[in-house]
Scaffold this motif. Structure first.
Motif, PDB file in Angstrom:
ATOM      1  N   ASP A 138     -17.266  18.508  -8.519  1.00  0.00           N
ATOM      2  CA  ASP A 138     -18.661  18.067  -8.437  1.00  0.00           C
ATOM      3  C   ASP A 138     -19.132  17.944  -6.993  1.00  0.00           C
ATOM      4  O   ASP A 138     -20.280  18.282  -6.674  1.00  0.00           O
ATOM      5  N   GLN A 144     -22.921  17.259  -6.790  1.00  0.00           N
ATOM      6  CA  GLN A 144     -23.358  16.388  -7.880  1.00  0.00           C
ATOM      7  C   GLN A 144     -22.646  15.041  -7.772  1.00  0.00           C
ATOM      8  O   GLN A 144     -21.721  14.729  -8.512  1.00  0.00           O
ATOM      9  N   ASN A 146     -23.705  12.110  -8.494  1.00  0.00           N
ATOM     10  CA  ASN A 146     -23.906  11.193  -9.628  1.00  0.00           C
ATOM     11  C   ASN A 146     -22.876  11.424 -10.733  1.00  0.00           C
ATOM     12  O   ASN A 146     -22.332  10.475 -11.301  1.00  0.00           O
ATOM     13  N   THR A 147     -22.574  12.686 -11.035  1.00  0.00           N
ATOM     14  CA  THR A 147     -21.580  12.946 -12.080  1.00  0.00           C
ATOM     15  C   THR A 147     -20.164  12.658 -11.589  1.00  0.00           C
ATOM     16  O   THR A 147     -19.298  12.275 -12.369  1.00  0.00           O
ATOM     17  N   SER A 151     -17.605   9.984 -13.391  1.00  0.00           N
ATOM     18  CA  SER A 151     -16.219  10.271 -13.774  1.00  0.00           C
ATOM     19  C   SER A 151     -15.272   9.179 -13.288  1.00  0.00           C
ATOM     20  O   SER A 151     -14.329   8.804 -13.992  1.00  0.00           O
TER      21      SER A 151
END
Length: 278
Positions: A138, A144, A146-147, A151
């Motif tokens: 990510d 990314q 935020n993702t 996680s």
């Protein structure tokens, strides 16, 4: 007319001059946030509307790491987002969970004791390395954040239910968890890094690399259907022969097939078993 309908009809939000009013009346601004979530959408931040968020105030209240984590978690870098007080409070609670996990298990994390890994240990280690792989991907490929943070939060949820407390696993999880968090929350990461007995700053260490062997699943769950209706699931080794899996499935559905004739057993793609009876 309800308050929410009035606001929408007149193109207003609860943020319109409300912050200024609350400040003048010496009222708790958090009440405004709760009302806004219930009765109307957030308005775009604007000095003229007195609805901006003072970063110094937020940092003073929650700390720089919490503010940074919330901003990166709230939305992808290219998107705007509405500042919601409950969101930053959630980020603060998450960092407290990380802190508590490290400090409450510190003796085990720093222990040199070696213990055999049981099934629960292996499952946590698998989740850890799945997380490392996802977070790294990510960040490197898509930015990314935020993702990636989501996680890490999922990993913390798994750790919260971890009963075995094997020092080998706790040490590996703690070290990698801190390093994964360091790009987002460097201050708490550096503090916890030294707390578990490491030297220097996390920025000087390599970002974790996933162990592909640890990620591999050793077991899988297979739903078992009777005439197309799921009745149970069975847990099997990934390399278990098909005939043994079918035999195990039959053993687990006896109460549904007793006195009936088995027409055929369909093992669809190694993912689901359907026992046809009449």
């Amino acid at each position: 007319m309800k308050l929410k309908e009035f606001l929408e009809k007149n193109h207003l939000t609860l943020n319109d001059n409300a912050k200024l009013l609350f400040e003048k009346l010496n009222l708790d601004i958090q009440i405004l946030s709760k009302l806004e979530e219930k009765y109307g959408k957030s308005d775009k931040m604007s000095k003229s509307k007195h609805n901006t968020v003072d970063p110094d105030e937020m940092i003073s209240k929650y700390g720089a790491d919490t503010v940074r984590l919330y901003i990166l978690f709230a939305a992808p870098p290219e998107n705007n987002f509405d500042w919601i007080e409950s969101g930053i409070e959630g980020a603060h609670r998450f960092l407290k969970r990380v802190w508590n996990f490290i400090t409450e298990n510190l003796d085990l994390i720093k222990s040199e004791e070696k213990k055999e890994l049981n099934e629960e240990d292996l499952a946590i280690r698998r989740k850890l390395h799945q997380t490392i792989k996802k977070v790294r991907s990510d960040i490197e490929k898509n930015l990314q954040f935020n993702t990636a943070i989501a996680s890490i939060m999922e990993l913390m949820n798994a750790i919260s239910d971890y009963k075995s407390k094997n020092p080998v696993i706790l040490k590996e999880v703690a070290e990698n968890l801190i390093l994964m968090l360091s790009p987002f929350t460097p201050f708490i990461a550096d503090y916890l890094w030294r707390l578990i007995g490491k030297e220097g700053y996390t920025i000087n260490y390599l970002f974790p690399i996933a162990d592909e062997e640890a990620i591999k699943e050793t077991e899988k769950e297979i739903p078992v259907q009777i005439n197309g209706k799921v009745r149970t699931t069975i847990k099997v080794k990934v390399d278990m022969p098909e005939e043994e899996i079918k035999k195990l499935a039959l053993e687990n559905v006896q109460k549904w097939i007793e006195g009936k004739e088995i027409v055929k057993i369909i093992f669809a793609g190694g993912k689901i078993i359907n026992i046809v009876v009449k």
